[in-house]
Design a protein around this motif. Structure first.
Motif, PDB file in Angstrom:
ATOM      1  N   GLU A  27      39.384 100.201 -34.032  1.00 37.29           N
ATOM      2  CA  GLU A  27      38.208 100.977 -34.427  1.00 37.29           C
ATOM      3  C   GLU A  27      37.607 100.391 -35.697  1.00 37.29           C
ATOM      4  O   GLU A  27      38.338  99.925 -36.586  1.00 37.29           O
ATOM      5  CB  GLU A  27      38.564 102.451 -34.667  1.00 37.29           C
ATOM      6  CG  GLU A  27      38.833 103.220 -33.390  1.00 37.29           C
ATOM      7  CD  GLU A  27      38.975 104.708 -33.633  1.00 37.29           C
ATOM      8  OE1 GLU A  27      38.919 105.134 -34.813  1.00 37.29           O
ATOM      9  OE2 GLU A  27      39.149 105.459 -32.658  1.00 37.29           O
ATOM     10  N   LEU A  28      36.295 100.398 -35.769  1.00 38.76           N
ATOM     11  CA  LEU A  28      35.547  99.919 -36.923  1.00 38.76           C
ATOM     12  C   LEU A  28      34.520 100.973 -37.282  1.00 38.76           C
ATOM     13  O   LEU A  28      33.730 101.387 -36.429  1.00 38.76           O
ATOM     14  CB  LEU A  28      34.852  98.593 -36.598  1.00 38.76           C
ATOM     15  CG  LEU A  28      33.871  98.045 -37.633  1.00 38.76           C
ATOM     16  CD1 LEU A  28      34.628  97.613 -38.890  1.00 38.76           C
ATOM     17  CD2 LEU A  28      33.083  96.879 -37.051  1.00 38.76           C
ATOM     18  N   ASP A  29      34.499 101.400 -38.538  1.00 44.12           N
ATOM     19  CA  ASP A  29      33.560 102.444 -38.963  1.00 44.12           C
ATOM     20  C   ASP A  29      32.498 101.822 -39.864  1.00 44.12           C
ATOM     21  O   ASP A  29      32.742 101.565 -41.040  1.00 44.12           O
ATOM     22  CB  ASP A  29      34.307 103.554 -39.701  1.00 44.12           C
ATOM     23  CG  ASP A  29      33.401 104.762 -39.977  1.00 44.12           C
ATOM     24  OD1 ASP A  29      32.219 104.707 -39.582  1.00 44.12           O
ATOM     25  OD2 ASP A  29      33.882 105.733 -40.573  1.00 44.12           O
ATOM     26  N   ARG A  30      31.317 101.548 -39.290  1.00 46.90           N
ATOM     27  CA  ARG A  30      30.170 101.087 -40.085  1.00 46.90           C
ATOM     28  C   ARG A  30      29.328 102.315 -40.424  1.00 46.90           C
ATOM     29  O   ARG A  30      28.290 102.579 -39.825  1.00 46.90           O
ATOM     30  CB  ARG A  30      29.366 100.060 -39.309  1.00 46.90           C
ATOM     31  CG  ARG A  30      30.028  98.697 -39.206  1.00 46.90           C
ATOM     32  CD  ARG A  30      30.383  98.093 -40.567  1.00 46.90           C
ATOM     33  NE  ARG A  30      29.231  97.966 -41.433  1.00 46.90           N
ATOM     34  CZ  ARG A  30      28.474  96.861 -41.513  1.00 46.90           C
ATOM     35  NH1 ARG A  30      28.781  95.810 -40.800  1.00 46.90           N
ATOM     36  NH2 ARG A  30      27.448  96.833 -42.336  1.00 46.90           N
TER      37      ARG A  30
END
Length: 415
Positions: A27-30
């Motif tokens: 998961e990547l939170d931008r």
């Protein structure tokens, strides 16, 4: 998850079965842009082989299958990610791939001093770009042959030639989305074909061992996503665009040696490696995962094993300096810069320490300790992107320094 089964009749035949399944999620939170973004990669498959012994021949017949699935998706509020998406109606992206292989290998003990090995393999690759349609299919046959000859007791010469075949496989989970009107695969993309030649000598007797090996590998129709896009060609290229970029060649040699007496041992190696793409040096900035130019590497290690359940090792590794490495070929081709530039890669030395202990005298339970980079050396690894900061307009192009002193403790339990 891995499962293995083996049956040996004790004389003529045996069976080996292997199956596996792996799954990984990221998961990547931008939060400053499209919000939470996730990816999933799943692989499963297996290998089945039949081993036959007939006279001086040991023959293996086998079949392999692998299924790959990769997907990524926007996970946040549609109102947040839709302005960033190529198509607001599509927020999940998927690719699937399969490999099916058949192989046969024969180990022929011609006479006591000579062992000859030869075989062949058939591979079939398929790639399905599920979200956008299209894909790639390819198949091919590869061969290999090699021989080991014992010149005198303890001294063996070996030579071998091997081919390999690889079709296009699934892509990086975080680069699956693209403009549907732009291509992600070069039309008529060809599979990679590899040929490898090795030759060497090895000696092992009375506690001494040494070897010298020469190797050369060539990959035709290299499949690579380069760091530049050509918007003047048809079809228009996506930011991720896999294409055949030419021929990769690596050539080098390796020297190894050592001595062991009782609890003490010492060993070392020297390695020279020279990779090129279309006759030009390979670097980690323009050629990504294809390869990198490294300085000559050598190592010396010493071991002390006072008991079968207790061992210590000290290792010193040196990478020699690389001078005047030519770079920016792609940018010259596109007219971004008028001429290629040159960078250096400073040499560096690291010292590592290791220890292992099996308190119950078996490998069922083992404690491990390691100290990497004992003297806290600050260095940029040759396998990383080089330092371009002295080149105008490339001041931000530089790899990240390796960690300083790194201490690790671990325990393993085997069931």
């Amino acid at each position: 998850m891995i499962g293995n089964y083996r049956y040996d009749s004790g004389d003529i035949w045996g069976v080996e079965l292997t199956g596996y399944w792996t799954r990984a999620e990221f998961e990547l939170d931008r939060f400053d842009r499209w919000g939470l973004y996730g990816a999933e990669i799943e692989n499963w498959g297996g290998d089945a082989r039949l081993n036959l012994a007939a006279g001086m021949h040991d023959v293996t017949l086998g079949m392999e299958y692998r299924n790959d699935h990769v997907s990524s998706a926007y996970l946040g509020d549609p109102a947040m990610w839709q302005p960033w998406a190529w198509d607001p109606a599509v927020g999940r992206f998927t690719e699937e791939g399969e490999l099916f292989g058949l192989y046969v290998q024969d180990r022929w003990q011609v006479f006591d001093e000579l062992l000859v090995s030869f075989g062949a393999r058939y591979d079939n690759y398929s790639l399905d770009l599920v979200t956008y349609g299209g894909g790639a299919d390819s198949d091919g046959v590869s061969f290999n042959i090699g021989a080991d000859y014992e010149i005198v007791p303890g001294l063996t010469a070996n030579v071998g030639y091997a081919e390999a075949f690889r079709g296009k496989e699934i892509g990086d989970a975080f680069t699956l989305e693209h403009n549907a009107a732009w291509a992600i695969l070069q039309p008529g993309l060809q599979p990679e074909t590899v040929n490898n030649i090795e030759a060497g000598l090895a000696y092992d007797a009375d506690g001494f061992y040494a070897s010298a090996a020469y190797y050369r590998m060539e990959i035709e129709n290299v499949v690579l996503d380069q760091l530049y896009r050509d918007r003047t060609t048809a079809p228009l290229q996506n930011n991720t665009y896999y294409e055949n970029v030419g021929e990769f060649r690596s050539e080098g040699f390796e020297l190894r040696g050592g001595y062991r007496s009782g609890a003490f041992g010492i060993s070392g190696f020297y390695n020279h490696y020279n990779p090129e793409l279309n006759g030009l040096p390979v670097n980690g900035y323009e050629h990504l995962a294809l390869g990198n130019t490294l300085g000559d590497q050598w190592n010396v290690s010493a071991t002390f094993d006072p008991a079968p359940s207790l061992g210590f090792e000290a290792s010193l590794t040196r990478f020699e300096r690389v001078e005047d490495l030519e770079v920016l070929f792609c940018d010259v081709e596109l007219g971004y810069v008028p001429e290629t530039q040159f960078i250096d890669k400073p040499g560096y030395t690291t010292v590592d320490l290791f220890a292992r202990w099996q308190p119950f005298g078996t490998d069922r339970f083992e404690l491990l300790a390691a100290v990497y980079n004992l003297f806290d050396e600050t260095y940029l690894a040759h396998a990383s992107v080089g330092d371009y900061t002295a080149i105008p307009d490339y001041e931000i192009v530089r790899g990240v320094n390796e960690p300083g002193r790194n201490i690790r403790l671990s325990a393993s339990v085997r069931f």
